[in-house]
Design a protein around this motif. Structure first.
Motif, short mmCIF file in Angstrom:
data_model
loop_
_atom_site.label_atom_id
_atom_site.label_comp_id
_atom_site.label_asym_id
_atom_site.label_seq_id
_atom_site.Cartn_x
_atom_site.Cartn_y
_atom_site.Cartn_z
N ARG A 1 0.84 -1.20 0.00
CA ARG A 1 0.00 0.00 0.00
C ARG A 1 0.88 1.25 0.00
O ARG A 1 0.61 2.21 -0.74
N ALA A 2 1.93 1.24 0.82
CA ALA A 2 2.82 2.40 0.89
C ALA A 2 3.56 2.61 -0.42
O ALA A 2 3.86 3.76 -0.79
N GLY B 1 3.89 9.61 0.74
CA GLY B 1 3.55 8.64 1.77
C GLY B 1 4.74 8.27 2.63
O GLY B 1 4.61 8.03 3.83
N ARG C 1 2.30 1.98 -3.29
CA ARG C 1 1.26 2.15 -4.31
C ARG C 1 1.22 0.96 -5.27
O ARG C 1 1.06 1.12 -6.47
N GLN D 1 2.91 10.23 -5.01
CA GLN D 1 2.15 9.59 -3.94
C GLN D 1 3.05 8.72 -3.07
O GLN D 1 2.93 8.72 -1.84
N ILE D 2 3.96 8.00 -3.72
CA ILE D 2 4.87 7.14 -2.97
C ILE D 2 5.74 7.97 -2.04
O ILE D 2 5.85 7.69 -0.84
N THR E 1 5.82 7.90 7.03
CA THR E 1 5.98 6.51 7.47
C THR E 1 6.93 6.44 8.65
O THR E 1 8.14 6.30 8.49
#
Length: 605
Positions: A466-467, A533, A469, A529-530, A537
């Protein structure tokens, strides 16, 4: 005589093998000695049977049952002892040979893991594969015929004693063959040594070319270089073929001579023996015994020739294996354990100089006094033109290579003082070239974390996907996490492979994540997005080599690198305002990206 240096080195290989596998080798030799003694003794038994049973049977026309059973029992006993000796010799000789090969394949593989990346870069992959496989096999192939040759020595002693005891004159005639065999074998080895050495070297060369061709298959096909690559491989293969033909010719010239000598000796023994029997000097059984023993010796004596024939090949193989085992430059580790944390760490590189050694032995300096500071939990983008030292810097940060000067510190601890395996537990690295194994999605992400105290479950795998993508495309696959992706991830796109590599790094919950242009094949929106994110984290510290303006703008700090030096540091806005070289570089990257997007959309540049 065999070539002295080769002979001495070959004896060294033999001594090493005996030292490493003394028990199995000793059992093989004992089995061979039993075989040799029984086989030589069979000639004596045959001579006794001839005089005690066969000759009286011809003269009297009959033989007693007890004599017949005694003769049968004696021959059967000799046969059983010979068979037992063969089984023991072959079984334990095979075990010795394969154990030695397995031992040194493991030793070479462990050495490969210990040696630094800089050493690997100086040696072609095909050569390294040959060292671990063909060269190890060649080095210890001599242990297949070696125990046999010890049995032959026992056979010669037993046969010599029984033959001279039966008739010294006839035995002397028979043993004149042995010096001729020794001389023939000596010339044979002198002719074979250079030919075998060249063939062994060419095997490695062919392996190297084949590996390069397979590794670069995509380049070869897209550039239409199939014919040229085929010709390159064919040229090396033809050289190897000619080398093997040369070996075969040498064997073809010498082996018939070596084969013929014992046969000629047997004929001479029969001729002389017939005369002596006619004169009443000896019994017929003596002629049968000596002729039969000489015939038996013809094949086993060849075992000595096989050992001598294997010496050059074993020597060449060991030279190549020994060069790997003796290679210097392995990384050393300290005893410091990094304290566990799920938060980012401060990364600081000071005064980093790094050289690369070219295949010709010359050195080039790639990094010159480079300084880099990455605060805890921040994201730093490293930007520079091609060849500026960005990738080299990342390999130094994660300690794939050590700099010739300067230090890399994690929370103030020199990475060279960290215990073995400690750095991999806190720093994750995603290189430019993503490698995906022929395994499932899950296997490619966990890579050894399926079991043990650090085992990760499917929930952690999905969180990492998910992280990165990558969750959506993995869920769309036929078997989800259990989908096999093929060799090198052939069923995935370049962007999907890169996202899997990022997930592979994230599932280990690193404190520091180093991305060497690891999102270049990903859509710019997904890349943003990656990286966005990652900033949230667990406060992980991120060092990213980037060229897209959208990616660079997400970084807290941008480091501009040129010619192995840091030329400027600041925010993207600050560098655009004051660093003309940086501004030109970023704008050039932006124009190039826009042109490629236009072409992909069907437009023109």
């Amino acid at each position: 005589m065999p070539d002295s240096p080769t002979f001495r080195e070959g004896l060294g290989v033999i001594a090493r093998g005996i030292r490493d596998e003394p028990r199995t080798f000793t059992l093989a030799v004992l089995g061979s000695a039993l075989f040799g003694a029984a086989l030589a003794g069979s000639g004596w038994v045959l001579g006794q049977v001839t005089d005690a049973v066969l000759v009286p049977a011809f003269e009297l026309g009959s033989v007693s049952a007890s004599d017949a059973w005694a003769a049968t029992g004696a021959m059967a006993l000799v046969g059983v002892l010979t068979a037992v000796g063969v089984i023991i010799r072959r079984g334990y000789a095979t075990v010795t040979q394969y154990r030695l090969q397995a031992r040194y394949r493991r030793a070479v593989s462990r050495q490969y893991l210990r040696l630094p990346l800089a050493w690997h870069r100086r040696h072609p992959t095909g050569q390294l594969l040959s060292n671990a496989n063909a060269d190890v096999e060649a080095a210890f192939a001599i242990f297949a015929p070696l125990p046999f040759s010890f049995g032959v020595a026992v056979m010669l002693v037993v046969a010599g004693v029984t033959m001279f005891d039966a008739d010294p004159v006839l035995a002397a005639v028979a043993f004149t063959v042995l010096p001729m065999l020794v001389v023939a074998n000596a010339f044979y080895q002198r002719a074979m040594s250079p030919r075998v050495s060249r063939a062994q070297q060419l095997r490695a060369d062919v392996s190297d070319v084949a590996h390069e061709s397979f590794e670069g298959a995509l380049v070869v096909k897209t550039l239409g270089r199939e014919t040229e690559e085929t010709a390159r491989f064919s040229a090396r293969s033809h050289e190897l073929r000619e080398a093997n033909v040369s070996v075969g010719r040498a064997r073809g010239a010498f082996e018939p001579v070596i084969e013929a000598l014992p046969t000629i000796g047997t004929l001479v023994v029969l001729a002389v023996g017939t005369v002596r029997v006619a004169d009443g000097a000896i019994a017929a059984g003596v002629v049968v015994q000596i002729a039969y023993q000489l015939t038996l010796l013809a094949f086993p004596v060849r075992a000595i020739g096989w050992v001598l024939a294997e010496l050059p090949r074993s020597t060449v193989g060991w030279r190549r294996v020994g060069a790997v085992l003796a290679a210097q430059g392995r990384m050393t580790f300290g005893a410091t354990d990094l304290p566990g944390t799920r938060e980012g760490r401060e990364v600081r590189a000071t005064g980093i100089d790094h050289d690369v050694v070219d295949p010709d032995g010359s050195t080039q300096r790639l990094l010159h006094g480079m300084d880099l500071h990455v605060p805890r939990g921040s994201t730093v983008a490293v930007v520079g033109s091609t060849g500026s030292g960005k990738s080299t810097l990342t390999t130094v940060l994660v300690r794939l290579v050590d700099p010739v000067a300067g230090r890399v510190l994690l929370d103030g601890t020199d990475v060279r003082d960290v215990a073995a395996g400690g750095l991999a537990g806190t720093v994750a690295y995603v290189p430019q070239s993503t490698f995906v194994f022929d395994d499932t999605i899950r296997g490619n992400i966990t890579l050894g974390l399926e079991d043990g105290p650090l085992a990760v479950g499917d929930d952690e795998v999905w969180a990492a996907l998910r992280a990165a993508r990558a969750e959506a495309f993995v869920r769309a696959l036929p078997d989800g996490l259990d989908t096999r992706v093929g060799e090198r991830g052939a069923s995935l796109s370049g962007g999907q492979r890169q996202r899997l590599a990022i997930a592979r790094a994230l599932v280990r919950r690193p404190s520091v994540l180093v991305l060497d242009d690891a999102t270049s094949a990903v859509d710019p929106t997904v890349e943003q997005q990656i990286l966005a994110g990652l900033r949230g984290t667990d406060g992980v510290t991120v060092v990213v080599v980037a060229y897209r303006r959208s990616t660079i703008s997400l970084a807290d700090t941008v480091v501009h690198v040129e010619h192995g030096r840091v030329t400027d540091t600041g925010s993207h806005t600050e560098l655009m305002a004051r660093d003309e070289a940086y501004r030109n570089l970023v704008e050039a990257y932006a124009r190039d990206a826009a042109e490629r997007e236009q072409l992909a959309a069907g437009g023109t540049s």
